[in-house]
Design a protein around this motif. Structure first.
Motif, PDB file in Angstrom:
ATOM      1  N   MET A  92       0.869  -1.184   0.000  1.00  0.00           N
ATOM      2  CA  MET A  92       0.000   0.000   0.000  1.00  0.00           C
ATOM      3  C   MET A  92       0.905   1.233   0.000  1.00  0.00           C
ATOM      4  O   MET A  92       1.861   1.307   0.760  1.00  0.00           O
ATOM      5  CB  MET A  92      -0.900  -0.025   1.233  1.00  0.00           C
ATOM      6  CG  MET A  92      -1.832   1.160   1.323  1.00  0.00           C
ATOM      7  SD  MET A  92      -2.927   1.176   2.780  1.00  0.00           S
ATOM      8  CE  MET A  92      -3.828  -0.338   2.596  1.00  0.00           C
ATOM      9  N   GLU A  93       0.567   2.189  -0.832  1.00  0.00           N
ATOM     10  CA  GLU A  93       1.385   3.396  -0.904  1.00  0.00           C
ATOM     11  C   GLU A  93       1.212   4.237   0.353  1.00  0.00           C
ATOM     12  O   GLU A  93       0.181   4.193   1.022  1.00  0.00           O
ATOM     13  CB  GLU A  93       1.059   4.202  -2.150  1.00  0.00           C
ATOM     14  CG  GLU A  93      -0.339   4.783  -2.135  1.00  0.00           C
ATOM     15  CD  GLU A  93      -0.669   5.537  -3.408  1.00  0.00           C
ATOM     16  OE1 GLU A  93      -0.761   6.773  -3.316  1.00  0.00           O
ATOM     17  OE2 GLU A  93      -0.824   4.887  -4.443  1.00  0.00           O
ATOM     18  N   GLU A  94       2.228   5.009   0.664  1.00  0.00           N
ATOM     19  CA  GLU A  94       2.253   5.770   1.916  1.00  0.00           C
ATOM     20  C   GLU A  94       1.112   6.777   2.019  1.00  0.00           C
ATOM     21  O   GLU A  94       0.497   6.920   3.079  1.00  0.00           O
ATOM     22  CB  GLU A  94       3.594   6.481   2.052  1.00  0.00           C
ATOM     23  CG  GLU A  94       3.778   7.133   3.395  1.00  0.00           C
ATOM     24  CD  GLU A  94       5.157   7.763   3.558  1.00  0.00           C
ATOM     25  OE1 GLU A  94       5.344   8.470   4.549  1.00  0.00           O
ATOM     26  OE2 GLU A  94       6.032   7.544   2.707  1.00  0.00           O
ATOM     27  N   ALA A  95       0.796   7.478   0.946  1.00  0.00           N
ATOM     28  CA  ALA A  95      -0.286   8.479   0.992  1.00  0.00           C
ATOM     29  C   ALA A  95      -1.633   7.828   1.301  1.00  0.00           C
ATOM     30  O   ALA A  95      -2.425   8.355   2.085  1.00  0.00           O
ATOM     31  CB  ALA A  95      -0.353   9.242  -0.327  1.00  0.00           C
ATOM     32  N   LYS A  96      -1.880   6.689   0.684  1.00  0.00           N
ATOM     33  CA  LYS A  96      -3.146   5.976   0.933  1.00  0.00           C
ATOM     34  C   LYS A  96      -3.200   5.497   2.386  1.00  0.00           C
ATOM     35  O   LYS A  96      -4.231   5.585   3.049  1.00  0.00           O
ATOM     36  CB  LYS A  96      -3.257   4.797  -0.038  1.00  0.00           C
ATOM     37  CG  LYS A  96      -4.520   4.010   0.104  1.00  0.00           C
ATOM     38  CD  LYS A  96      -5.707   4.769  -0.413  1.00  0.00           C
ATOM     39  CE  LYS A  96      -6.921   3.863  -0.458  1.00  0.00           C
ATOM     40  NZ  LYS A  96      -8.130   4.598  -0.734  1.00  0.00           N
ATOM     41  N   TRP A  97      -2.079   4.985   2.889  1.00  0.00           N
ATOM     42  CA  TRP A  97      -1.992   4.520   4.271  1.00  0.00           C
ATOM     43  C   TRP A  97      -2.304   5.655   5.245  1.00  0.00           C
ATOM     44  O   TRP A  97      -3.071   5.485   6.186  1.00  0.00           O
ATOM     45  CB  TRP A  97      -0.617   3.940   4.542  1.00  0.00           C
ATOM     46  CG  TRP A  97      -0.296   3.770   6.001  1.00  0.00           C
ATOM     47  CD1 TRP A  97       0.633   4.453   6.707  1.00  0.00           C
ATOM     48  CD2 TRP A  97      -0.920   2.883   6.926  1.00  0.00           C
ATOM     49  NE1 TRP A  97       0.625   4.048   8.023  1.00  0.00           N
ATOM     50  CE2 TRP A  97      -0.322   3.078   8.180  1.00  0.00           C
ATOM     51  CE3 TRP A  97      -1.935   1.948   6.817  1.00  0.00           C
ATOM     52  CZ2 TRP A  97      -0.692   2.367   9.309  1.00  0.00           C
ATOM     53  CZ3 TRP A  97      -2.309   1.239   7.958  1.00  0.00           C
ATOM     54  CH2 TRP A  97      -1.688   1.441   9.175  1.00  0.00           C
TER      55      TRP A  97
ATOM     56  N   GLN B 267      -4.039   8.357   4.663  1.00  0.00           N
ATOM     57  CA  GLN B 267      -5.443   8.739   4.513  1.00  0.00           C
ATOM     58  C   GLN B 267      -6.344   7.799   5.316  1.00  0.00           C
ATOM     59  O   GLN B 267      -7.236   8.252   6.035  1.00  0.00           O
ATOM     60  CB  GLN B 267      -5.834   8.716   3.034  1.00  0.00           C
ATOM     61  CG  GLN B 267      -7.243   9.194   2.788  1.00  0.00           C
ATOM     62  CD  GLN B 267      -7.585   9.168   1.304  1.00  0.00           C
ATOM     63  OE1 GLN B 267      -7.054   8.361   0.548  1.00  0.00           O
ATOM     64  NE2 GLN B 267      -8.479  10.039   0.905  1.00  0.00           N
ATOM     65  N   ILE B 268      -6.090   6.515   5.229  1.00  0.00           N
ATOM     66  CA  ILE B 268      -6.880   5.531   5.989  1.00  0.00           C
ATOM     67  C   ILE B 268      -6.645   5.720   7.484  1.00  0.00           C
ATOM     68  O   ILE B 268      -7.587   5.737   8.280  1.00  0.00           O
ATOM     69  CB  ILE B 268      -6.534   4.097   5.554  1.00  0.00           C
ATOM     70  CG1 ILE B 268      -7.017   3.863   4.120  1.00  0.00           C
ATOM     71  CG2 ILE B 268      -7.132   3.075   6.505  1.00  0.00           C
ATOM     72  CD1 ILE B 268      -6.507   2.580   3.505  1.00  0.00           C
TER      73      ILE B 268
END
Length: 88
Positions: A1-6, A8-9
């Motif tokens: 999982m990419e850092e930005a998505k992580w 955000q979650i």
């Protein structure tokens, strides 16, 4: 999982968890109002802490909405818990 998505979650989960933590002052407020007073200091300090975080989040150039939304209920419910503890 990419850092930005992580992130955000994580910010959404942390915001929901923080809101639930402060809404959980409800039973304490109810107890205060029904003659079973609790301490006022912890919720009062929580309200001050949350106020500082709300000001921090709002004061940033790009508003930090997860910080603001996570801490706004703490201001309200912390003050309600502290005030109702002192009034009983």
């Amino acid at each position: 999982m990419e850092e930005a998505k992580w992130h955000q979650i994580l910010s959404k989960v942390a915001t929901i968890t923080a809101i639930l933590m402060y809404v959980s002052y409800g039973p304490q407020i109810y107890g205060n109002l029904t003659g079973n007073p609790t301490g006022y200091l912890q919720p009062f300090v929580a309200a001050i802490n949350c106020s500082l975080w709300v000001v921090y989040g709002y004061g940033k150039r790009k508003k930090d909405w997860p910080v603001i939304l996570a801490n706004a209920p703490g201001v309200i419910f912390g003050l309600l818990a502290a005030i109702t503890a002192l009034l009983v």
